[in-house]
Motif scaffolding. Sequence first.
Motif, PDB file in Angstrom:
ATOM      1  N   ALA A  48     -22.148 -33.224   7.304  1.00 52.09           N
ATOM      2  CA  ALA A  48     -21.708 -31.909   7.760  1.00 52.09           C
ATOM      3  C   ALA A  48     -22.875 -31.166   8.404  1.00 52.09           C
ATOM      4  CB  ALA A  48     -21.145 -31.098   6.595  1.00 52.09           C
ATOM      5  N   TYR A  58     -19.324 -28.434  11.382  1.00 47.89           N
ATOM      6  CA  TYR A  58     -18.899 -29.742  11.870  1.00 47.89           C
ATOM      7  C   TYR A  58     -18.889 -30.711  10.691  1.00 47.89           C
ATOM      8  CZ  TYR A  58     -20.263 -27.438  16.166  1.00 47.89           C
ATOM      9  OH  TYR A  58     -20.386 -26.537  17.194  1.00 47.89           O
ATOM     10  N   TYR A  59     -17.948 -31.655  10.740  1.00 52.04           N
ATOM     11  CA  TYR A  59     -17.797 -32.581   9.628  1.00 52.04           C
ATOM     12  C   TYR A  59     -17.562 -34.004  10.114  1.00 52.04           C
ATOM     13  CZ  TYR A  59     -17.109 -28.318   6.949  1.00 52.04           C
ATOM     14  OH  TYR A  59     -17.279 -27.077   6.373  1.00 52.04           O
ATOM     15  N   ASP A  61     -15.496 -37.382   9.895  1.00 53.21           N
ATOM     16  CA  ASP A  61     -14.069 -37.567   9.646  1.00 53.21           C
ATOM     17  C   ASP A  61     -13.794 -37.946   8.190  1.00 53.21           C
ATOM     18  OD1 ASP A  61     -13.239 -39.066  12.889  1.00 53.21           O
ATOM     19  OD2 ASP A  61     -13.379 -36.968  12.244  1.00 53.21           O
ATOM     20  N   LYS A  64     -13.759 -34.572   6.195  1.00 51.99           N
ATOM     21  CA  LYS A  64     -13.047 -33.408   6.731  1.00 51.99           C
ATOM     22  C   LYS A  64     -11.850 -33.074   5.844  1.00 51.99           C
ATOM     23  CE  LYS A  64     -13.187 -33.429  11.114  1.00 51.99           C
ATOM     24  NZ  LYS A  64     -12.946 -33.760  12.523  1.00 51.99           N
TER      25      LYS A  64
END
Length: 124
Positions: A48, A58-59, A61, A64
């Motif tokens: 992240a 932001y992560y 996938d 998330k």
Amino acid sequence: VQLQASGGGLVQAGGSLRLSCAASGRTFSNYAMGWFRQAPGKEREFVAGIAWSGGSTYYADSVKGRFTISRDNAKNTVYLQMDSLKPEDTAVYYCAANRYTVPTPKNSGGMDYWGKGTQVTVSS
């Protein structure tokens, strides 16, 4: 910037942990921050990232919807809230700082400073 991560431990699958990373030495709000992890036998991977003011996150996938990165610039600390943990989340987790670039899934290299990791173990 000196970074110190904490909050790791052993948790059952489905459980939660909150990691913290305390920064010192320079103006924390001047740095974008990221969390990374490295599982045994695997390369370190991005988890992240968060921008300087915390306005953008932001992560990877794989995390998330389960993990949340946040920061408190008044406390010089970045957090990683990890929920619905899975055994595959088991890894050493590292925090890192970048003066000019927010780490994202597509651009997570070139971090300027790294902290020592904290172990997260998720049992099935």
